[in-house]
Design a protein around this motif. Structure first.
Motif, PDB file in Angstrom:
ATOM      1  N   ASP A  45      62.886  15.822  69.962  1.00  0.00           N
ATOM      2  CA  ASP A  45      63.194  16.809  68.921  1.00  0.00           C
ATOM      3  C   ASP A  45      62.291  18.018  69.129  1.00  0.00           C
ATOM      4  N   LEU A  46      62.876  19.189  68.983  1.00  0.00           N
ATOM      5  CA  LEU A  46      62.136  20.441  69.117  1.00  0.00           C
ATOM      6  C   LEU A  46      62.119  21.183  67.785  1.00  0.00           C
ATOM      7  N   GLU A  47      61.011  21.838  67.514  1.00  0.00           N
ATOM      8  CA  GLU A  47      60.977  22.860  66.465  1.00  0.00           C
ATOM      9  C   GLU A  47      60.869  24.203  67.173  1.00  0.00           C
ATOM     10  N   THR A  48      61.652  25.165  66.718  1.00  0.00           N
ATOM     11  CA  THR A  48      61.746  26.457  67.395  1.00  0.00           C
ATOM     12  C   THR A  48      61.552  27.601  66.419  1.00  0.00           C
ATOM     13  N   VAL A  58      60.484  27.645  71.907  1.00  0.00           N
ATOM     14  CA  VAL A  58      60.073  26.304  71.512  1.00  0.00           C
ATOM     15  C   VAL A  58      58.655  26.378  70.961  1.00  0.00           C
ATOM     16  N   ILE A  61      57.099  20.081  70.301  1.00  0.00           N
ATOM     17  CA  ILE A  61      57.894  19.021  70.914  1.00  0.00           C
ATOM     18  C   ILE A  61      57.428  17.691  70.346  1.00  0.00           C
ATOM     19  N   ALA A 126      69.045  13.408  71.898  1.00  0.00           N
ATOM     20  CA  ALA A 126      68.646  14.263  70.791  1.00  0.00           C
ATOM     21  C   ALA A 126      69.815  14.350  69.821  1.00  0.00           C
ATOM     22  N   ALA A 129      72.259  17.700  70.700  1.00  0.00           N
ATOM     23  CA  ALA A 129      71.482  17.778  71.934  1.00  0.00           C
ATOM     24  C   ALA A 129      71.674  19.082  72.693  1.00  0.00           C
ATOM     25  N   ASP A 132      68.795  21.460  71.869  1.00  0.00           N
ATOM     26  CA  ASP A 132      67.512  21.038  72.448  1.00  0.00           C
ATOM     27  C   ASP A 132      67.529  21.161  73.965  1.00  0.00           C
ATOM     28  N   GLN A 133      68.643  20.793  74.579  1.00  0.00           N
ATOM     29  CA  GLN A 133      68.742  20.862  76.038  1.00  0.00           C
ATOM     30  C   GLN A 133      68.609  22.293  76.525  1.00  0.00           C
ATOM     31  N   LEU A 136      64.984  23.658  75.798  1.00  0.00           N
ATOM     32  CA  LEU A 136      64.010  23.066  76.706  1.00  0.00           C
ATOM     33  C   LEU A 136      64.197  23.599  78.115  1.00  0.00           C
ATOM     34  N   ALA A 190      58.848  17.674  64.294  1.00  0.00           N
ATOM     35  CA  ALA A 190      59.418  17.209  65.559  1.00  0.00           C
ATOM     36  C   ALA A 190      59.245  15.706  65.763  1.00  0.00           C
TER      37      ALA A 190
END
Length: 234
Positions: A45-48, A58, A61, A126, A129, A132-133, A136, A190
């Motif tokens: 999981d990402l926080e952006t 990003v 993580i 994710a 996803a 996130d993909q 990232l 995250a």
């Protein structure tokens, strides 16, 4: 020997040690027919800084590992990335990461190298996803000159595939966690979101096995079939 090695154009500058670490990153494994319970999977999981996949960054993580059919709490990853030009915005109210925490975070190349070393050759999961993909992949390209090629699976796609009677075709993470009665420690954090996504994934894998979808290729085949059906119905 210079401390930094510069890539042509607008590529990143990395130390010799960082170049060596990048060169030793594991190649992504090919999807095989092993049962889901025998797979090592990294749930991410990402926080952006926002939802613009071309402009936003990003910020943190979080990741946990499913291994041998269970969440392995000895394998967890959490990191805040340093963004010196970051300023508070509407997104700060969602993820709650203070600008001072981001300013004191880990240098992006170091953070991303550590994360990819943690991932190894494992496939990634994710919720939603694609976001996130892409975030990232862009961060890895910008900070490391590295091309992300690991397989990604979307828990938001797997859920309605194996639970059609739930009648939640476009549900978010909150909807699915409520449907299965899962407890979320802290949303939009995250590590906490990665953990509850992993719990959800284990439930979905159990249902997938009951439907003879007991490998990643089998899941992928059904997901692709569902995508084609939806595309033809539009």
């Amino acid at each position: 020997m210079s401390k930094f090695t510069w890539f042509s154009g607008r590529g990143p500058a990395l130390t010799q040690l960082q170049l060596q670490r990048r060169g030793k990153l594991a190649e992504p494994c090919a999807l095989d027919e092993r049962p889901l319970q025998q797979q090592r999977l990294v749930i991410l999981d990402l926080e952006t800084s926002g939802l613009n996949m071309r402009r936003d960054q990003v910020l943190s993580i979080g990741a946990v590992v499913i291994d041998n059919g269970a969440i392995d709490l000895s394998q967890q990853f959490e990191c805040t990335l340093q963004r010196l030009d970051h300023q508070a915005s509407a997104s700060t109210l969602i993820h709650g990461i203070a600008p001072s925490e981001i300013a004191n975070g880990e240098e992006p190349a170091e953070a991303l190298l550590s994360f990819m070393e943690f991932v190894g050759d494992s496939p990634l999961l994710a919720f939603h996803a694609e976001f996130d993909q892409r975030m990232l992949a862009r961060a890895l390209k910008q900070s490391l000159g590295y091309r992300l090629r690991h397989a990604f699976f979307d828990v938001a796609e797997i859920a309605p595939l194996v639970c059609p009677k739930a009648n939640l075709p476009h549900a978010g993470l909150d909807d699915w966690t409520a449907h299965f009665g899962l407890q979320v420690q802290q949303r939009h954090h995250a590590s906490a979101d990665a953990l509850v996504t992993a719990e959800l994934a284990l439930i979905l894998f159990s249902k997938a096995r009951q439907q003879q979808l007991d490998s990643l290729p089998a899941l992928l085949q059904q997901l692709n079939s569902r995508r084609r059906q939806r595309a033809h119905s539009m």
